[in-house]
Design an enzyme around this catalytic site. Structure first.
Site, PDB file in Angstrom:
ATOM      1  N   ARG A 273      51.134  35.269  26.879  1.00  0.00           N
ATOM      2  CA  ARG A 273      50.027  34.610  27.870  1.00  0.00           C
ATOM      3  C   ARG A 273      50.643  32.997  26.723  1.00  0.00           C
ATOM      4  O   ARG A 273      51.363  32.266  27.016  1.00  0.00           O
ATOM      5  CB  ARG A 273      48.267  34.096  27.861  1.00  0.00           C
ATOM      6  CG  ARG A 273      47.640  33.268  29.216  1.00  0.00           C
ATOM      7  CD  ARG A 273      46.667  32.906  28.097  1.00  0.00           C
ATOM      8  NE  ARG A 273      45.837  33.864  28.685  1.00  0.00           N
ATOM      9  CZ  ARG A 273      45.224  34.422  29.899  1.00  0.00           C
ATOM     10  NH1 ARG A 273      45.375  34.275  30.659  1.00  0.00           N
ATOM     11  NH2 ARG A 273      44.412  35.674  30.067  1.00  0.00           N
ATOM     12  N   CYS A 338      44.354  37.344  54.602  1.00  0.00           N
ATOM     13  CA  CYS A 338      43.353  37.318  55.692  1.00  0.00           C
ATOM     14  C   CYS A 338      42.533  38.119  54.416  1.00  0.00           C
ATOM     15  O   CYS A 338      41.739  39.060  54.692  1.00  0.00           O
ATOM     16  CB  CYS A 338      43.588  38.757  56.645  1.00  0.00           C
ATOM     17  SG  CYS A 338      42.368  38.724  57.166  1.00  0.00           S
TER      18      CYS A 338
END
Length: 416
Positions: A273, A338
């Site tokens: 990261r 969804c």
């Protein structure tokens, strides 16, 4: 306060060329950041940085990091195979997995990489593959504590509730058995947290590591030649946060060892990261603007499959809107899945925007594209590298529907 994308990255031209959503990386910044980290640690240590491949597994990016002196930290057979494709020396590959299959261990043995075991039970499993044992082995210590400055407790990788590593009480027998099987060189690994911004935290965990090493060396008459303190250095996702002071961190780590009369032979880290995270941007277009219960919702053409962290961890990613900075309004930024956790931001103050406006989500250079999935049949965005000549290179094309169904077996009377 806001974050800015480098001026030499022409967002509008990139959108015209590649459409949206798209993931962008900046080679120059990644190289510079990698170089600074390595040089800083080398002032105090014999140091090696192994990039955590899981953070950004694109071979084009990995090649850049190898050029800058990184090894590769792999966690799966696919990541090992990517490392093999890049023809990197096996001594520059660490295989750190957990609950590992015999097949994965066999591949690591065949490639001759450094193997870092997560449990005592894996020792016999590794030995039985070929009735031999590696001449060099690492074991992953769980020191009983963990830390993160991120939003999610799942970023705490050490302590009683972590699934990773071997407790100090159990790790001794791992070295004892591996010595019995003929191992000659020993290392120890510790990774206790992800996205750590607090430099002082390292003192406590390293002190436990030193005590564990002393216990192993004094009781088993072996030498720990390599110490891997993992990755986990955090990045400032919020504009008001400061970047970790690496010089200060190096001094804290060095002083922790010297204060405990311990000289480190070889120090490894496996940052992912910190290396690439700040130098990636997800560029996406607003499809809909909805007012619901007095709340503004901006629906983007990117979704959680492009960036899972906010929905999965409730993580903050800064958002800017191209060519808009004024008339701030509280709003929600969501995707098209969804799923009700398909959010990029909740109750965020952003400039009043419209359909077709371009939203730029910052700090997506790690654990973003690599965590993508295909729920709702969502297809992966392209990855674009802005190289050192400020030219855009397509390093992963946009996924197509044919890619999505390519692994499905044929049905009778249905053309696939």
């Amino acid at each position: 306060m806001s974050k800015k994308i480098p001026e030499y990255i022409d967002i509008k031209t990139l959108i015209n060329t590649y459409s949206t959503p798209l993931q962008i990386y900046d080679e120059n910044s990644i190289r510079k950041n990698t170089r600074e980290l390595i040089e800083c640690f080398k002032q105090k240590f014999s140091f090696k940085q192994f990039f955590a491949v899981k953070a950004l597994p694109n071979p084009h990016i990995l090649k850049i990091l190898i050029d800058e002196g990184c090894g590769l930290d792999c966690s799966s057979s696919s990541e090992l195979k990517i490392a093999k494709m890049l023809k990197i020396n096996s001594d520059n590959i660490i295989f750190t997995s957990n609950y590992t299959s015999k097949e994965d261990l066999n591949l690591a043995m065949e490639m001759g990489v450094i193997i870092n075991l997560d449990d005592y039970s894996l020792i016999d499993k590794l030995y039985k593959i070929s009735n031999t044992f590696p001449k060099k082995i690492f074991f992953r210590l769980n020191p009983g504590i963990g830390k993160t400055n991120g939003e999610s407790e799942s970023n705490i990788l050490g302590g009683p509730n972590a699934k990773f590593g071997i407790s100090p009480q159990n790790i001794m027998k791992c070295y004892e058995l591996s010595k019995k099987y003929g191992c000659k060189e020993f290392g120890i690994h510790m990774m206790t947290g992800s996205c750590v911004m607090d430099n002082t935290y390292w003192k406590e965990s390293i002190k436990i590591l030193i005590d564990t090493i002393n216990n192993i060396q004094n009781n088993l008459n072996i030498k720990i030649n390599y110490i891997n303190i993992g990755g986990g250095i955090g990045i400032p996702y919020k504009p008001e946060e400061n970047k970790v002071n690496i010089s200060e961190l190096v001094n804290i780590i060095y002083e922790t060892f010297t204060e405990n009369n311990f000289m480190v032979p070889n120090l490894f880290m496996e940052n992912g990261r910190y290396i690439t995270g700040p130098y990636g941007w997800l560029v996406t277009k607003c499809l809909c603007k909805k007012l619901s219960f007095d709340k503004i919702f901006y629906g983007l053409d990117a979704c959680m499959s492009n960036l899972m962290r906010p929905g999965m961890y409730n993580s903050y990613h800064h958002i800017t809107i191209l060519d808009k900075t004024k008339d701030l309004k509280k709003c929600n930024v969501v995707g098209t899945l969804c799923e009700n956790n398909d959010w990029f931001a909740k109750d965020r103050l952003l400039p009043d925007s419209d359909i077709d406006d371009i939203f730029i989500i910052h700090d997506t250079g790690a654990h973003s594209h690599s965590m993508g999935f295909q729920y709702n049949g969502k297809l992966r965005a392209p990855e674009i590298l802005i190289n050192n000549e400020k030219k855009d290179l397509l390093i992963r094309r946009r996924e197509l529907f044919d890619d999505y169904i390519s692994t499905i077996s044929k049905l009778h009377d249905v053309s696939l």
